[in-house]
Design an enzyme around this catalytic site. Structure first.
Site, mmCIF file in Angstrom:
data_model
loop_
_atom_site.group_PDB
_atom_site.id
_atom_site.type_symbol
_atom_site.label_atom_id
_atom_site.label_comp_id
_atom_site.label_asym_id
_atom_site.label_seq_id
_atom_site.Cartn_x
_atom_site.Cartn_y
_atom_site.Cartn_z
ATOM 1 C CB THR A 1 7.649 10.116 5.253
ATOM 2 O OG1 THR A 1 8.602 10.066 6.312
ATOM 3 C CG2 THR A 1 6.804 8.854 5.301
ATOM 4 C CG PHE B 1 2.491 9.203 3.860
ATOM 5 C CD1 PHE B 1 2.064 8.582 5.031
ATOM 6 C CD2 PHE B 1 3.396 10.245 3.958
ATOM 7 C CE1 PHE B 1 2.531 9.004 6.266
ATOM 8 C CE2 PHE B 1 3.869 10.671 5.186
ATOM 9 C CZ PHE B 1 3.442 10.046 6.346
#
Length: 654
Positions: free
Chosen positions: A537, A539
């Protein structure tokens, strides 16, 4: 032995235990952990452990079986993180979730040579400067170092670039003079078992890098560390630098198996020096990456701006360009290992206000959506370092943006895309809603799922599994192997862990990060259950556009390599094609292009674009990032109906 104290022990009971052990000639060291407080008692065993266990306030007595006491994992279960101040209000941390890289020339040859090399390694991402002022050469006719003059150059370069200084100590007689110049002492392979020297440098209390001798066993290395720890310092860093074997193709054989073995035996941080293992510099980068993959906390490498003219070890000294390439690769590898690369800050953020709700003076507050243990909280500790910041949970993504704008948080950690599930469109929309924030950084987190249950739970007894819908779908293969389980959706993986912990039922389990197990008192029933290990992921870190007025500085002293934009094209044929042509004409690589509907304007769209600010082949551009973007913005303003620069920032692996 380790004396585990009972929770709620009274001060008088604790004092009585300490007095008893001191009278028995034990050296005491109190360690406050997340779950227990212990007193480590080191000395000749002159007491029956049952006498100590019977004392009020004692929960358990654990004998230390290893000959090295203070260095053993039995003495301290948590990993030690060594902190070294850098003169800019920042502490360089060796150990934990960071990969720290120490670089510089083998020997300080001149002020010009050192300053140029220090500038290059600092720009590439080194956080400490190494260099020899005294050279312990095998031959008395080789270069022996500049002595105190070299130390002065090291200190000057370290202060200029914010790099703590590391240099080898070859004689105890040098200690008083070197204390004025050196942040970290290095004990070389030749002096690893000079016990008088170890006791003398340990007594200074300074951090020490202890290099393994090319003929030493791991136990001998740890016994040398014991000399340092028992003499006064609690900041010892172990360094694997290769051992002597029958192989002649390399200078030494790099024993990377030592890293995971030492990890089990000791709590001390472990770094690797790949420069002393290979005969030529072109192999150093590969061995450095292998060291990080083995779990090392950092690297120490030799870099010289003109190694062909180096007075010592020129063949194994990396060129600055090679070091820069290695750092780029380390940045990409670190997230796979669950870590991020440490960087020198331009200036420590100056947060001085104290608010209700637990905010502490001097801490950077970072907002994220979720509960304790959420992946976003882990991303915060990767980017900022957990010891420097305070993670502040909120209930939704818009609340992150609002908290940053209102000044309740200095930064926000916002997920923007997942390598398997795709974009987090809600946060793209939030950037159009909240115009007073900018992207100032990015971090990529390897998402690793585990099955967590209450104490005593077993896989065979599980009936219900709680988690976020994405985590459930990302663990489908594992779940399909257990057909009798019922899936229950939760707001987040951390929420799922909390629900299972509060319920206390052995038939319930949660899919969440393994870091949630100690947070919520759960057991790990299965690890790495995600279908695809390539689950990452991305960010982004957001900051208010008015942050400068609040005294919040830029975070990291690394060259910006990314820029993000929001664009609204004109309603005419070829409008998007012309915009893309502008990026192509500027020789910028677009790494992301997303479209989102514009609220209140049917069939019209915002375009989100990420561009790499690099030259041909991904190499850093000679032009400053701000100049590249300024020229680009001018052309985009002419070709679009609306353009907004979301931010210019650095991103690992780009």
């Amino acid at each position: 032995m380790v004396v585990v104290l009972r929770k709620g022990i009274s001060p008088s009971e604790k004092k009585s235990i300490e007095s008893f052990l001191t009278a028995k000639q034990f050296k005491l060291n109190e360690i406050v952990g997340e779950e227990d407080t212990v007193i480590a008692a080191v000395g000749k065993l002159s007491v029956d452990r049952r006498e100590v266990e019977a004392m009020p306030g004692v929960a358990q007595v654990i004998p230390i079986s290893k000959p090295y006491k203070l260095a053993s994992r039995e003495f301290k279960r948590e990993d030690t993180v060594v902190e070294i101040p850098n003169g800019r209000g920042q502490k360089i941390r060796i150990g934990g979730q960071r990969v720290a890289v120490i670089a510089g020339p083998r020997a300080v040859e001149s002020r010009e040579q050192l300053m140029e090399t220090a500038a290059r390694v600092a720009a590439s991402g080194a956080v400490m400067l190494r260099g020899g002022a005294y050279e312990p050469n095998s031959s008395p006719y080789n270069f022996q170092g500049l002595g105190e003059e070299g130390l002065k150059y090291l200190k000057e370069a370290g202060e200029r670039y914010g790099l703590p200084v590391v240099t080898e100590l070859v004689s105890a007689s040098h200690i008083p003079m070197m204390l004025d110049y050196v942040d970290v002492f290095q004990i070389g392979a030749r002096t690893m078992q000079d016990f008088d020297l170890l006791k003398a440098v340990g007594a200074t209390g300074r951090p020490v890098i202890l290099r393994r001798s090319y003929s030493a066993t791991l136990e001998e290395l740890l016994m040398s560390a014991e000399y340092l720890l028992s003499s006064g310092t609690d900041s010892v860093i172990l360094c694997e630098r290769g051992i002597r074997t029958f192989e002649k193709a390399t200078r030494n054989t790099l024993d990377l198996s030592a890293v995971p073995v030492l990890r089990q035996l000791t709590h001390l941080p472990i770094i690797v020096d790949p420069s002393h293992t290979v005969l030529t510099r072109d192999k150093v980068g590969a061995m450095g990456l292998a060291a990080i993959a083995s779990g090392a906390d950092g690297l120490m490498v030799e870099v010289h701006q003109d190694p062909g003219r180096a007075l010592v070890d020129g063949a194994q000294s990396m060129l600055p360009a090679q070091f820069d390439k290695m750092m780029h690769d380390v940045e990409a590898l670190a997230p796979v290992m669950g870590k991020s690369v440490a960087h020198i800050r331009q200036e420590m953020p100056s947060v001085v206000r104290v608010q209700e709700g637990g905010r502490r003076k001097g801490k950077v507050v970072v907002a994220y959506s979720g509960k304790r243990g959420a992946y976003a909280e882990q991303a915060i500790s990767r980017y900022f370092d957990a010891a420097d910041c305070e993670a502040s949970p909120v209930d939704s993504f818009p609340e992150i943006f609002q908290a940053v704008i209102d000044g309740k948080a200095d930064y926000g950690m916002v997920p923007i895309e997942n390598s398997l599930a795709g974009s987090v469109y809600q946060n793209y929309d939030n950037f159009t809603r909240f115009e007073d924030v900018s992207i100032v950084g990015a971090v990529t987190l390897n998402i690793r799922h585990a099955l967590l249950g209450v104490k005593g739970a077993t896989l065979s007894g599980i009936r219900r599994v709680y988690s976020h819908p994405q985590a459930l779908s990302q663990s489908k293969k594992f779940l399909d192997a257990h057909k009798g389980w019922t899936m229950v959706e939760a707001a987040s993986t951390a929420t799922a862990a909390e629900l299972v912990a509060k319920g206390g039922l052995k038939e319930n389990a949660a899919i969440a990060s393994p870091l949630n197990a100690p947070l919520y008192g759960l057991d790990l029933l299965a690890e790495d259950i995600e279908d695809d290990p390539g689950n990452f992921t991305r960010f982004v870190v957001i900051q208010s556009n008015s942050a400068d007025s609040r005294g919040i500085s830029g975070e990291v002293n690394i060259v910006p390599n990314m820029a993000s934009f929001i664009i609204k094209t004109r309603n005419e044929p070829g409008a998007l094609h012309r915009v893309l042509g502008i990026f192509s004409g500027c020789k910028l690589n677009l790494t992301r292009l997303e479209s989102r509907p514009i609220a209140g304007e049917p069939w019209k769209y915002w375009f989100y674009m990420d561009a790499e600010l690099s030259g041909p082949g991904g190499k850093p551009s000679d032009m400053p990032a701000s100049s590249i973007v300024a020229g680009l913005m001018g052309k985009l303003n002419e070709a679009t109906e609306y353009v907004r620069l979301l931010g210019i920032y650095a991103e690992a692996g780009k």
